[in-house]
Design a protein around this motif. Structure first.
Motif, PDB file in Angstrom:
ATOM      1  N   GLN A 110       0.829  -1.209   0.000  1.00 28.37           N
ATOM      2  CA  GLN A 110       0.000   0.000   0.000  1.00 28.37           C
ATOM      3  C   GLN A 110       0.864   1.259   0.000  1.00 28.37           C
ATOM      4  N   GLU A 111       1.912   1.242   0.813  1.00 29.29           N
ATOM      5  CA  GLU A 111       2.802   2.408   0.870  1.00 29.29           C
ATOM      6  C   GLU A 111       3.588   2.563  -0.437  1.00 29.29           C
ATOM      7  N   LEU A 112       3.978   1.441  -1.049  1.00 31.47           N
ATOM      8  CA  LEU A 112       4.675   1.519  -2.339  1.00 31.47           C
ATOM      9  C   LEU A 112       3.794   2.181  -3.390  1.00 31.47           C
ATOM     10  N   ALA A 113       2.514   1.859  -3.393  1.00 30.95           N
ATOM     11  CA  ALA A 113       1.598   2.501  -4.334  1.00 30.95           C
ATOM     12  C   ALA A 113       1.582   4.009  -4.097  1.00 30.95           C
ATOM     13  N   LYS A 114       1.558   4.427  -2.834  1.00 29.83           N
ATOM     14  CA  LYS A 114       1.570   5.860  -2.514  1.00 29.83           C
ATOM     15  C   LYS A 114       2.872   6.515  -2.979  1.00 29.83           C
ATOM     16  N   VAL A 115       3.977   5.817  -2.805  1.00 29.70           N
ATOM     17  CA  VAL A 115       5.269   6.349  -3.247  1.00 29.70           C
ATOM     18  C   VAL A 115       5.258   6.554  -4.758  1.00 29.70           C
ATOM     19  N   TYR A 116       4.790   5.547  -5.504  1.00 28.90           N
ATOM     20  CA  TYR A 116       4.793   5.662  -6.960  1.00 28.90           C
ATOM     21  C   TYR A 116       3.807   6.720  -7.456  1.00 28.90           C
ATOM     22  N   VAL A 117       2.674   6.878  -6.775  1.00 31.05           N
ATOM     23  CA  VAL A 117       1.731   7.937  -7.147  1.00 31.05           C
ATOM     24  C   VAL A 117       2.374   9.309  -6.920  1.00 31.05           C
ATOM     25  N   LEU A 132       3.347   7.419 -16.708  1.00 27.20           N
ATOM     26  CA  LEU A 132       2.530   6.217 -16.885  1.00 27.20           C
ATOM     27  C   LEU A 132       3.229   4.988 -16.316  1.00 27.20           C
ATOM     28  N   GLU A 133       4.510   4.888 -16.551  1.00 30.85           N
ATOM     29  CA  GLU A 133       5.306   3.770 -16.031  1.00 30.85           C
ATOM     30  C   GLU A 133       5.204   3.688 -14.497  1.00 30.85           C
ATOM     31  N   LEU A 134       5.299   4.831 -13.847  1.00 38.67           N
ATOM     32  CA  LEU A 134       5.213   4.874 -12.380  1.00 38.67           C
ATOM     33  C   LEU A 134       3.813   4.525 -11.896  1.00 38.67           C
ATOM     34  N   LEU A 135       2.799   4.988 -12.612  1.00 35.22           N
ATOM     35  CA  LEU A 135       1.426   4.649 -12.228  1.00 35.22           C
ATOM     36  C   LEU A 135       1.152   3.157 -12.409  1.00 35.22           C
ATOM     37  N   GLN A 136       1.712   2.574 -13.446  1.00 35.54           N
ATOM     38  CA  GLN A 136       1.553   1.132 -13.646  1.00 35.54           C
ATOM     39  C   GLN A 136       2.250   0.357 -12.521  1.00 35.54           C
ATOM     40  N   ALA A 137       3.398   0.850 -12.082  1.00 36.07           N
ATOM     41  CA  ALA A 137       4.074   0.217 -10.943  1.00 36.07           C
ATOM     42  C   ALA A 137       3.201   0.326  -9.697  1.00 36.07           C
ATOM     43  N   ALA A 138       2.597   1.494  -9.497  1.00 35.69           N
ATOM     44  CA  ALA A 138       1.712   1.680  -8.339  1.00 35.69           C
ATOM     45  C   ALA A 138       0.555   0.695  -8.398  1.00 35.69           C
ATOM     46  N   MET A 139       0.002   0.509  -9.567  1.00 34.46           N
ATOM     47  CA  MET A 139      -1.128  -0.410  -9.717  1.00 34.46           C
ATOM     48  C   MET A 139      -0.711  -1.854  -9.455  1.00 34.46           C
ATOM     49  N   THR A 140       0.523  -2.181  -9.784  1.00 32.71           N
ATOM     50  CA  THR A 140       1.037  -3.523  -9.511  1.00 32.71           C
ATOM     51  C   THR A 140       1.022  -3.808  -8.015  1.00 32.71           C
ATOM     52  N   ASP A 145      -6.089   0.864  -5.174  1.00 36.54           N
ATOM     53  CA  ASP A 145      -5.841   2.226  -4.706  1.00 36.54           C
ATOM     54  C   ASP A 145      -6.549   3.232  -5.611  1.00 36.54           C
ATOM     55  N   LEU A 146      -7.477   3.978  -5.024  1.00 36.93           N
ATOM     56  CA  LEU A 146      -8.279   4.918  -5.796  1.00 36.93           C
ATOM     57  C   LEU A 146      -7.426   6.018  -6.434  1.00 36.93           C
ATOM     58  N   ALA A 147      -6.395   6.480  -5.738  1.00 37.87           N
ATOM     59  CA  ALA A 147      -5.524   7.523  -6.298  1.00 37.87           C
ATOM     60  C   ALA A 147      -4.843   7.034  -7.580  1.00 37.87           C
ATOM     61  N   VAL A 148      -4.442   5.773  -7.588  1.00 38.02           N
ATOM     62  CA  VAL A 148      -3.816   5.191  -8.783  1.00 38.02           C
ATOM     63  C   VAL A 148      -4.823   5.156  -9.927  1.00 38.02           C
ATOM     64  N   LEU A 149      -6.015   4.679  -9.623  1.00 32.06           N
ATOM     65  CA  LEU A 149      -7.034   4.542 -10.662  1.00 32.06           C
ATOM     66  C   LEU A 149      -7.438   5.896 -11.243  1.00 32.06           C
ATOM     67  N   GLN A 150      -7.560   6.895 -10.387  1.00 25.33           N
ATOM     68  CA  GLN A 150      -7.925   8.225 -10.865  1.00 25.33           C
ATOM     69  C   GLN A 150      -6.872   8.769 -11.834  1.00 25.33           C
ATOM     70  N   GLU A 169      -4.573  -3.898 -18.285  1.00 27.87           N
ATOM     71  CA  GLU A 169      -4.287  -4.024 -16.848  1.00 27.87           C
ATOM     72  C   GLU A 169      -5.550  -3.826 -16.014  1.00 27.87           C
ATOM     73  N   LEU A 170      -6.385  -2.879 -16.402  1.00 27.59           N
ATOM     74  CA  LEU A 170      -7.634  -2.657 -15.680  1.00 27.59           C
ATOM     75  C   LEU A 170      -8.552  -3.875 -15.802  1.00 27.59           C
ATOM     76  N   ASN A 171      -8.610  -4.451 -16.998  1.00 30.19           N
ATOM     77  CA  ASN A 171      -9.421  -5.659 -17.181  1.00 30.19           C
ATOM     78  C   ASN A 171      -8.879  -6.828 -16.360  1.00 30.19           C
ATOM     79  N   LYS A 172      -7.553  -6.905 -16.242  1.00 31.03           N
ATOM     80  CA  LYS A 172      -6.943  -7.960 -15.432  1.00 31.03           C
ATOM     81  C   LYS A 172      -7.352  -7.808 -13.966  1.00 31.03           C
ATOM     82  N   VAL A 173      -7.372  -6.563 -13.488  1.00 32.91           N
ATOM     83  CA  VAL A 173      -7.799  -6.297 -12.108  1.00 32.91           C
ATOM     84  C   VAL A 173      -9.257  -6.721 -11.926  1.00 32.91           C
TER      85      VAL A 173
END
Length: 195
Positions: A110-117, A132-140, A145-150, A169-173
């Motif tokens: 969860q914190e890693l997602a916040k860092v990448y966002v 985009l690369e960083l946001l994809q890492a956050a989503m991984t 995480d709503l901030a990532v999705l937004q 990636e969204l479809n995979k989720v």
């Protein structure tokens, strides 16, 4: 929590940062985890040098705790948050990734997602590919995480390879059952736009 730390939270909620800072200064020596809260309040007050001093002290303290006890999840999280506050995103990510290897806590993900966002937000518009690369890492690390999705949603629009990858990636989720309602909204909106 210490009564003064609780009172500081009340003052923050009431938008009384001077009072919050005053209370937090009383507790940080006994409760070093409050240094990040104090730094945020000081930054809000534009007292950046004081904020940086608090964060530097938090880094010194919590890096020492983690060096002595690498499995200490709260200490590692605070240590990483301190680096995120200083915009040292790669350092924060390394601290958390190392923690995941040692302990494997979901809190690290969860914190890693916040860092990448935050890292992505810091880039601005000058390098959309890196953003985009960083946001994809956050989503991984935290696909819910709503901030990532937004932030990812605008990248899903259009007929580009990047948009295809984001939609995939969204479809995979969705398929994994980990989706926030926002993912359903994004995918549904994109389907409607196709018609």
């Amino acid at each position: 929590l210490d009564a003064r730390a609780l009172l500081a939270r009340v003052y923050v909620a009431e938008n009384k940062p001077e009072s919050a800072a005053e209370q937090l200064y009383y507790v940080v020596d006994q409760r070093p985890e409050e240094r990040i809260a104090l730094a945020k309040v000081l930054a809000h007050l534009k007292r950046d040098d004081e904020a940086e001093k608090q964060v530097t002290e938090a880094i010194s303290h919590f890096s020492g705790v983690v060096n002595e006890s690498p499995e200490d999840v709260p200490a590692r999280l605070i240590w990483a948050q301190a680096h995120r506050f200083l915009k040292q995103y790669s350092v924060a990510a390394a601290i958390l990734t190392n923690g995941m290897q040692k302990v494997g806590s979901d809190e690290f993900r969860q914190e890693l997602a916040k860092v990448y966002v935050a890292w992505s937000d810091s880039i601005g518009k000058e390098d959309p590919g890196r953003k985009l690369e960083l946001l994809q890492a956050a989503m991984t690390y935290n696909p819910a995480d709503l901030a990532v999705l937004q932030r990812l949603a605008p990248y899903a629009i259009g007929e580009t390879p990047e948009a295809d990858k984001v939609r995939s990636e969204l479809n995979k989720v969705l398929a994994q059952g980990e989706a926030q309602p926002a993912v359903h909204l994004i995918i549904g909106t994109l389907e409607i736009q196709k018609k």
